[in-house]
Design a protein around this motif. Structure first.
Motif, mmCIF file in Angstrom:
data_model
loop_
_atom_site.group_PDB
_atom_site.id
_atom_site.type_symbol
_atom_site.label_atom_id
_atom_site.label_comp_id
_atom_site.label_asym_id
_atom_site.label_seq_id
_atom_site.Cartn_x
_atom_site.Cartn_y
_atom_site.Cartn_z
ATOM 1 N N ALA A 67 -31.056 24.038 81.943
ATOM 2 C CA ALA A 67 -30.290 24.989 82.748
ATOM 3 C C ALA A 67 -30.944 25.222 84.099
ATOM 4 O O ALA A 67 -30.267 25.283 85.134
ATOM 5 C CB ALA A 67 -30.139 26.308 81.992
ATOM 6 N N VAL A 68 -32.258 25.337 84.112
ATOM 7 C CA VAL A 68 -32.972 25.586 85.364
ATOM 8 C C VAL A 68 -32.894 24.363 86.275
ATOM 9 O O VAL A 68 -32.667 24.499 87.490
ATOM 10 C CB VAL A 68 -34.442 25.966 85.076
ATOM 11 C CG1 VAL A 68 -35.267 25.965 86.355
ATOM 12 C CG2 VAL A 68 -34.503 27.338 84.411
ATOM 13 N N LEU A 69 -33.044 23.165 85.720
ATOM 14 C CA LEU A 69 -32.965 21.968 86.552
ATOM 15 C C LEU A 69 -31.564 21.771 87.117
ATOM 16 O O LEU A 69 -31.397 21.363 88.278
ATOM 17 C CB LEU A 69 -33.393 20.735 85.756
ATOM 18 C CG LEU A 69 -34.866 20.687 85.327
ATOM 19 C CD1 LEU A 69 -35.180 19.364 84.651
ATOM 20 C CD2 LEU A 69 -35.805 20.931 86.498
ATOM 21 N N ARG A 70 -30.548 22.082 86.326
ATOM 22 C CA ARG A 70 -29.180 21.993 86.835
ATOM 23 C C ARG A 70 -28.974 23.005 87.967
ATOM 24 O O ARG A 70 -28.355 22.689 88.991
ATOM 25 C CB ARG A 70 -28.193 22.269 85.708
ATOM 26 C CG ARG A 70 -26.718 22.265 86.136
ATOM 27 C CD ARG A 70 -26.240 20.879 86.484
ATOM 28 N NE ARG A 70 -24.846 20.875 86.907
ATOM 29 C CZ ARG A 70 -24.120 19.791 87.069
ATOM 30 N NH1 ARG A 70 -24.645 18.603 86.841
ATOM 31 N NH2 ARG A 70 -22.859 19.861 87.471
ATOM 32 N N ALA A 71 -29.494 24.192 87.800
ATOM 33 C CA ALA A 71 -29.386 25.206 88.853
ATOM 34 C C ALA A 71 -30.132 24.769 90.110
ATOM 35 O O ALA A 71 -29.668 25.005 91.236
ATOM 36 C CB ALA A 71 -29.930 26.540 88.351
ATOM 37 N N ALA A 72 -31.277 24.120 89.931
ATOM 38 C CA ALA A 72 -32.037 23.624 91.078
ATOM 39 C C ALA A 72 -31.260 22.534 91.810
ATOM 40 O O ALA A 72 -31.241 22.489 93.046
ATOM 41 C CB ALA A 72 -33.393 23.097 90.627
ATOM 42 N N GLU A 73 -30.608 21.651 91.062
ATOM 43 C CA GLU A 73 -29.753 20.638 91.676
ATOM 44 C C GLU A 73 -28.672 21.283 92.528
ATOM 45 O O GLU A 73 -28.447 20.908 93.679
ATOM 46 C CB GLU A 73 -29.084 19.773 90.600
ATOM 47 C CG GLU A 73 -29.941 18.695 90.008
ATOM 48 C CD GLU A 73 -29.122 17.757 89.129
ATOM 49 O OE1 GLU A 73 -27.860 17.831 89.165
ATOM 50 O OE2 GLU A 73 -29.718 16.953 88.412
#
Length: 209
Positions: free
Chosen positions: A23-29
């Motif tokens: 979830a955090v990596l998707r948000a960072a993207e």
């Protein structure tokens, strides 16, 4: 056995930890695509990912660590190489994959943001270098196989051939702004194949293992 210190954000156990990381990596993207590197504010990323700020700060610590982890994840998820039975076919598949990635609305914007971030952050730059080293390592065997088939000379530097395919594509993507399409991809692959056959990437005999 001595313990090995693990950098923040690099743990990959399953369950809730894996879901939080995804979830955090998707948000960072999303933040990189929308706002560039300036959009990587950990508190904002936590809000987007719907996780606690403390969790994000504890696992990644800073924006550079988060972007580095995102690059590592992208390397892990990258498409495996194609084997067509000929060097020209394999390099064409590689070039077309690069073009599809760079011209994808989401992936192209993401790569531009990553490259911009790497220009100003050493950890991000190192992660970007590892990402491309991983991709070159993935595709280099197609050159080695071409040597074994007798298509190109012994001692051909496999990583250099792979770099030669993608270099003109990234030049168009980042510098000239010229069109990127399958015709351009095929031309880059064919040029690298012809150069390899002519011995342009053969290492001097004294430099070979």
């Amino acid at each position: 056995m001595a313990e090995v210190e693990t950098a923040p954000g690099t743990l990959r156990p399953g369950g809730r930890t894996a879901r939080v990381r995804a979830a955090v990596l998707r948000a960072a993207e999303d933040a990189l695509i929308e706002c560039g590197v300036d959009g990587i504010d950990l508190a904002e990323i936590a809000r987007r990912a719907e996780v606690g700020k403390t969790t994000v700060y504890r696992r990644w610590g800073n924006a550079g660590a988060l972007v580095a982890d995102l690059l590592e994840d992208m390397a892990e998820q990258s498409v495996a190489r194609t084997e067509t039975g000929s060097l020209d076919g394999d390099l064409r598949a590689n070039a077309r994959l690069v073009v599809r990635t760079l011209t994808d609305e989401r992936q192209g914007a993401l790569f531009k943001a990553m490259i911009a971030a790497a220009a100003n952050d050493e950890r991000t730059a190192e992660a970007l270098h590892r990402f491309y080293a991983t991709r070159i390592q993935e595709w280099a065997p197609c050159v080695t196989q071409a040597v074994e088939r007798g298509e190109i000379p012994d001692g051909t530097d496999a990583p250099e051939v792979i770099r030669a395919v993608s270099a003109p594509l990234y030049y168009r993507f980042l510098a000239s702004g010229d069109p990127l399409d399958e015709t351009v991809a095929d031309r880059a692959a064919h040029a690298a194949t012809c150069a390899a056959r002519a011995g342009a990437y053969a290492k001097p005999r004294e430099a070979r293992p």
